[in-house]
Scaffold this motif. Structure first.
Motif, PDB file in Angstrom:
ATOM      1  N   GLU A  24       0.832  -1.204   0.000  1.00 38.43           N
ATOM      2  CA  GLU A  24       0.000   0.000   0.000  1.00 38.43           C
ATOM      3  C   GLU A  24       0.867   1.253   0.000  1.00 38.43           C
ATOM      4  O   GLU A  24       1.979   1.259   0.528  1.00 38.43           O
ATOM      5  CB  GLU A  24      -0.904   0.008   1.253  1.00 38.43           C
ATOM      6  CG  GLU A  24      -2.041  -1.002   1.176  1.00 38.43           C
ATOM      7  CD  GLU A  24      -2.839  -0.884  -0.130  1.00 38.43           C
ATOM      8  OE1 GLU A  24      -3.148   0.259  -0.544  1.00 38.43           O
ATOM      9  OE2 GLU A  24      -3.138  -1.940  -0.745  1.00 38.43           O
ATOM     10  N   SER A  25       0.341   2.287  -0.611  1.00 36.29           N
ATOM     11  CA  SER A  25       0.991   3.595  -0.536  1.00 36.29           C
ATOM     12  C   SER A  25      -0.086   4.653  -0.689  1.00 36.29           C
ATOM     13  O   SER A  25      -1.185   4.338  -1.168  1.00 36.29           O
ATOM     14  CB  SER A  25       2.027   3.747  -1.646  1.00 36.29           C
ATOM     15  OG  SER A  25       1.435   4.291  -2.811  1.00 36.29           O
ATOM     16  N   PRO A  26       0.191   5.873  -0.305  1.00 37.12           N
ATOM     17  CA  PRO A  26      -0.806   6.938  -0.429  1.00 37.12           C
ATOM     18  C   PRO A  26      -1.242   7.169  -1.867  1.00 37.12           C
ATOM     19  O   PRO A  26      -2.291   7.747  -2.121  1.00 37.12           O
ATOM     20  CB  PRO A  26      -0.084   8.179   0.107  1.00 37.12           C
ATOM     21  CG  PRO A  26       1.031   7.656   0.949  1.00 37.12           C
ATOM     22  CD  PRO A  26       1.427   6.357   0.350  1.00 37.12           C
ATOM     23  N   TRP A  27      -0.452   6.711  -2.841  1.00 39.79           N
ATOM     24  CA  TRP A  27      -0.767   6.994  -4.241  1.00 39.79           C
ATOM     25  C   TRP A  27      -1.352   5.793  -4.958  1.00 39.79           C
ATOM     26  O   TRP A  27      -1.734   5.876  -6.109  1.00 39.79           O
ATOM     27  CB  TRP A  27       0.501   7.481  -4.948  1.00 39.79           C
ATOM     28  CG  TRP A  27       1.274   8.350  -4.027  1.00 39.79           C
ATOM     29  CD1 TRP A  27       0.951   9.642  -3.703  1.00 39.79           C
ATOM     30  CD2 TRP A  27       2.405   7.982  -3.237  1.00 39.79           C
ATOM     31  NE1 TRP A  27       1.823  10.103  -2.760  1.00 39.79           N
ATOM     32  CE2 TRP A  27       2.745   9.115  -2.455  1.00 39.79           C
ATOM     33  CE3 TRP A  27       3.174   6.834  -3.100  1.00 39.79           C
ATOM     34  CZ2 TRP A  27       3.812   9.121  -1.551  1.00 39.79           C
ATOM     35  CZ3 TRP A  27       4.236   6.839  -2.224  1.00 39.79           C
ATOM     36  CH2 TRP A  27       4.550   7.969  -1.443  1.00 39.79           C
ATOM     37  N   GLY A  28      -1.386   4.674  -4.254  1.00 46.86           N
ATOM     38  CA  GLY A  28      -1.925   3.464  -4.854  1.00 46.86           C
ATOM     39  C   GLY A  28      -1.024   2.294  -4.568  1.00 46.86           C
ATOM     40  O   GLY A  28       0.173   2.471  -4.313  1.00 46.86           O
ATOM     41  N   ALA A  29      -1.606   1.095  -4.607  1.00 43.49           N
ATOM     42  CA  ALA A  29      -0.820  -0.099  -4.324  1.00 43.49           C
ATOM     43  C   ALA A  29       0.222  -0.298  -5.416  1.00 43.49           C
ATOM     44  O   ALA A  29      -0.056  -0.067  -6.592  1.00 43.49           O
ATOM     45  CB  ALA A  29      -1.733  -1.320  -4.253  1.00 43.49           C
ATOM     46  N   GLY A  30       1.388  -0.723  -5.014  1.00 40.67           N
ATOM     47  CA  GLY A  30       2.439  -0.922  -6.004  1.00 40.67           C
ATOM     48  C   GLY A  30       3.715  -1.409  -5.378  1.00 40.67           C
ATOM     49  O   GLY A  30       3.717  -1.955  -4.276  1.00 40.67           O
ATOM     50  N   ARG A  31       4.798  -1.214  -6.117  1.00 43.16           N
ATOM     51  CA  ARG A  31       6.098  -1.660  -5.617  1.00 43.16           C
ATOM     52  C   ARG A  31       7.132  -0.572  -5.911  1.00 43.16           C
ATOM     53  O   ARG A  31       6.918   0.265  -6.801  1.00 43.16           O
ATOM     54  CB  ARG A  31       6.499  -2.965  -6.294  1.00 43.16           C
ATOM     55  CG  ARG A  31       6.654  -2.862  -7.811  1.00 43.16           C
ATOM     56  CD  ARG A  31       7.087  -4.174  -8.420  1.00 43.16           C
ATOM     57  NE  ARG A  31       7.267  -4.094  -9.854  1.00 43.16           N
ATOM     58  CZ  ARG A  31       6.307  -4.272 -10.743  1.00 43.16           C
ATOM     59  NH1 ARG A  31       5.058  -4.492 -10.363  1.00 43.16           N
ATOM     60  NH2 ARG A  31       6.580  -4.203 -12.047  1.00 43.16           N
ATOM     61  N   PRO A  32       8.232  -0.598  -5.180  1.00 44.85           N
ATOM     62  CA  PRO A  32       9.257   0.426  -5.419  1.00 44.85           C
ATOM     63  C   PRO A  32       9.922   0.249  -6.775  1.00 44.85           C
ATOM     64  O   PRO A  32      10.046  -0.869  -7.269  1.00 44.85           O
ATOM     65  CB  PRO A  32      10.250   0.195  -4.285  1.00 44.85           C
ATOM     66  CG  PRO A  32       9.996  -1.175  -3.767  1.00 44.85           C
ATOM     67  CD  PRO A  32       8.577  -1.493  -4.057  1.00 44.85           C
ATOM     68  N   GLY A  33      10.333   1.353  -7.367  1.00 48.96           N
ATOM     69  CA  GLY A  33      11.148   1.282  -8.583  1.00 48.96           C
ATOM     70  C   GLY A  33      12.547   0.851  -8.177  1.00 48.96           C
ATOM     71  O   GLY A  33      12.875   0.792  -6.999  1.00 48.96           O
ATOM     72  N   TRP A  34      13.387   0.584  -9.162  1.00 47.71           N
ATOM     73  CA  TRP A  34      14.770   0.239  -8.838  1.00 47.71           C
ATOM     74  C   TRP A  34      15.357   1.489  -8.186  1.00 47.71           C
ATOM     75  O   TRP A  34      14.672   2.422  -8.073  1.00 47.71           O
ATOM     76  CB  TRP A  34      15.490  -0.169 -10.138  1.00 47.71           C
ATOM     77  CG  TRP A  34      16.866  -0.744  -9.899  1.00 47.71           C
ATOM     78  CD1 TRP A  34      17.255  -1.480  -8.830  1.00 47.71           C
ATOM     79  CD2 TRP A  34      18.008  -0.592 -10.743  1.00 47.71           C
ATOM     80  NE1 TRP A  34      18.578  -1.818  -8.954  1.00 47.71           N
ATOM     81  CE2 TRP A  34      19.060  -1.287 -10.119  1.00 47.71           C
ATOM     82  CE3 TRP A  34      18.241   0.056 -11.962  1.00 47.71           C
ATOM     83  CZ2 TRP A  34      20.334  -1.349 -10.680  1.00 47.71           C
ATOM     84  CZ3 TRP A  34      19.494  -0.018 -12.524  1.00 47.71           C
ATOM     85  CH2 TRP A  34      20.540  -0.727 -11.887  1.00 47.71           C
TER      86      TRP A  34
END
Length: 481
Positions: free
Chosen positions: A195-205
RNA sequence: GGCGACGUAGCCAAGUGGUAAGGCAGAGCUCUGCAAAAGCUCGAUUCCCCAGUUCGAAUCUGGGCGUCGCCUCCA
């Protein structure tokens, strides 16, 4: 006389001075385990292992941090192809890598942060970058706005317009500028996400390293940041871009240290080209200490190519060092380390931008003169030699005391019996006993000056892969490789 | 196309202004009945090419040629 290192940041050889007295913090970019590790990775980590050992020798309290980027596009793609769980893929490759490092005597990092364990800090950092309007939210993720960081390109010594002229930058409709890079990637259905404030996702490299150095080492400038030369751009450049605007007192790292890449058939080894053999398999075929020795022979910053021949040559070369150590071994005794020219010369070499090839030359010079060392200084010599080997990460092992032997073939006895055509029989004897028996027979024949019988016995063994050596303390044998 | 690195004996490779480390391979010698192993000794008048700077250059400058890396995921 002190350590001088080439600093990518300033493009100069500089005297290394720690930021805090007696203490060095090193952060090295570790592996992204989305594929089998290869020998090029080993070269890099082997170098940082030697650097770390040497810093400790110089009296620094060296804290070595090496991360794991355990989330990336490639492992997710792979999981989709194979149906496996993406994290099983990552942990499988990583375990294999760790095992290879162990075999190469690469010491464990003091801290080994995993990207997926720092999601909170990553999200926090992205938030700060957004607050300062250095980043922006797009349709498929959060991006870093390269135009907001005036020093962008400084590490790679590149100007933004030069980079943009590069033919290989893909235009992406989600980015404002082709050079902008992802801080956070929104998850597509089925992809691992947080989860993140901007939407679920994953970190970039890139962002994981910025977040982890900040958290693990501290928010201020640290001593050394290392990695392969292929990480200078974009990875390290982007780390700087992410970290430095949030720091009161940049730079992110005092020294940037990069190791040269390894070539295979004239091309850089890389995951995408797949032009390599898994490291674990290569280590099955070659003595890991010989592999280390081979890399020690070449300057760490040089582009280097490697071949089976060079690996074999290194193994022979290693044998010389082992033999010298073996000669000194009986003279070992506990005691304090006594410095002599050997350590002084090695330090002189290593102080010059880690000239391991020069250090190795000193080791060989020492090994060649081992016979001339007077009896009463042999214990000191032994300790110093052992210490030097250990410092370069080639710790003498008990196996060094044994002359290398290879396993006898399963049908050895049958073949031997056939070769001798009944001349000697040894029913029930072990292969070892059979060989000893033949040696005894041959030595008898030699005493009687029956050279034809003596040679016949030796030749029979030779055809079965066993070579005899007549030393002054009797006959020994080795198995041919 | 842009940026950068490198080019040293058969091979790998150090050396960054003072007259070419080291390893592998090779040769010779010693030892040995002969081998093998081991020990000892030897190897570039020369550092990709051409100019230049200098008393002096593999090392500095300029120009070629060649190889590789980065500019894209990568240690």
């Amino acid at each position: 006389m002190s350590l001088k290192l080439y600093n990518t940041r300033t493009r100069q050889l500089e005297e290394f001075r720690p930021l805090r007295e007696g203490r060095v913090d090193i952060y090295v970019c570790g592996l992204t385990p989305s594929a089998e590790a290869h020998i090029g990775h080993a070269r890099s980590f082997l170098f940082f292992d030697v650097l770390r050992r040497y810093l400790r020798h110089l009296g620094f309290d060296a804290r070595y941090v090496q991360n794991v980027t355990d989330i990336d596009d490639r492992s997710i793609a792979r999981a989709r192809e194979t149906g496996e769980d993406w994290y099983d893929i990552v942990s499988g490759y990583y375990a294999s890598f760790k095992e290879s490092m162990r075999r190469l005597d690469v010491e464990e990092p003091d801290v080994e942060p995993y990207a997926t364990k720092f999601i909170v800090q990553i999200v926090e950092m992205i938030g700060e970058l957004l607050e300062r309007e250095i980043a922006y939210v797009s349709e498929d993720g959060v991006y870093y706005d390269v135009s907001k960081f005036s020093r962008y390109g400084a590490l790679a010594h590149r100007k933004i317009d030069e980079l943009e002229a590069g033919a290989r930058i893909e235009v992406d409709e989600h980015k404002d500028d082709p050079l902008d890079f992802a801080l956070w990637k929104f998850a597509k259905p089925g992809e691992p996400s947080w989860e993140s404030p901007w939407g679920a996702g994953r970190p970039g490299w890139h962002i994981e390293c910025s977040a982890m150095t900040r958290t693990v080492i501290g928010p201020d400038t640290f001593d050394m940041h290392g990695g392969g030369a292929d990480l200078v751009f974009p990875h390290h450049e982007n780390e700087i871009a992410q970290s430095e605007p949030l720091m009161p007192h940049p730079p992110m790292a005092n020294f940037w240290v990069h190791g040269g890449v390894l070539l295979s058939d004239g091309k850089k080894m890389s995951k995408s080209l797949g032009n390599f053999e898994p490291l674990s398999e290569l280590l099955d075929r070659h003595d890991p200490q010989a592999v280390r020795l081979l890399f020690l022979q070449t300057g760490y910053r040089k582009v280097m190519s490697m071949s089976e021949e060079s690996l074999d040559a290194a193994a022979v070369s290693l044998e010389r060092l082992k033999a010298a150590w073996r000669k000194l071994h009986p003279h070992s005794s506990a005691g304090a380390l006594k410095r002599s020219v050997l350590l002084e010369q090695i330090e002189a070499a290593l102080n010059n931008d880690m000239n391991t090839a020069g250090a190795l030359a000193e080791l060989h010079r020492f090994a060649a003169n081992v016979d001339a060392i007077p009896e009463d200084s042999r214990s000191d010599a032994f300790r110093e030699f052992s210490y030097a080997l250990e410092m370069l990460g080639m710790p003498p092992r008990s196996s060094w005391l044994e002359v290398p032997k290879v396993e006898l073939a399963a049908d050895f006895l049958e073949r031997l019996q056939r070769e001798l055509s009944g001349e000697i029989s040894f029913n029930g004897a072990s292969p070892h006993d059979a060989i000893e028996r033949i040696i005894a027979e041959r030595n008898l024949a030699r005493m009687q000056k029956d050279w034809s019988r003596s040679d016949r016995l030796r030749d029979a063994l030779a055809r079965c892969g066993v070579t005899l050596k007549d030393g002054k303390d009797g006959t020994t044998w080795t198995v041919d490789a």
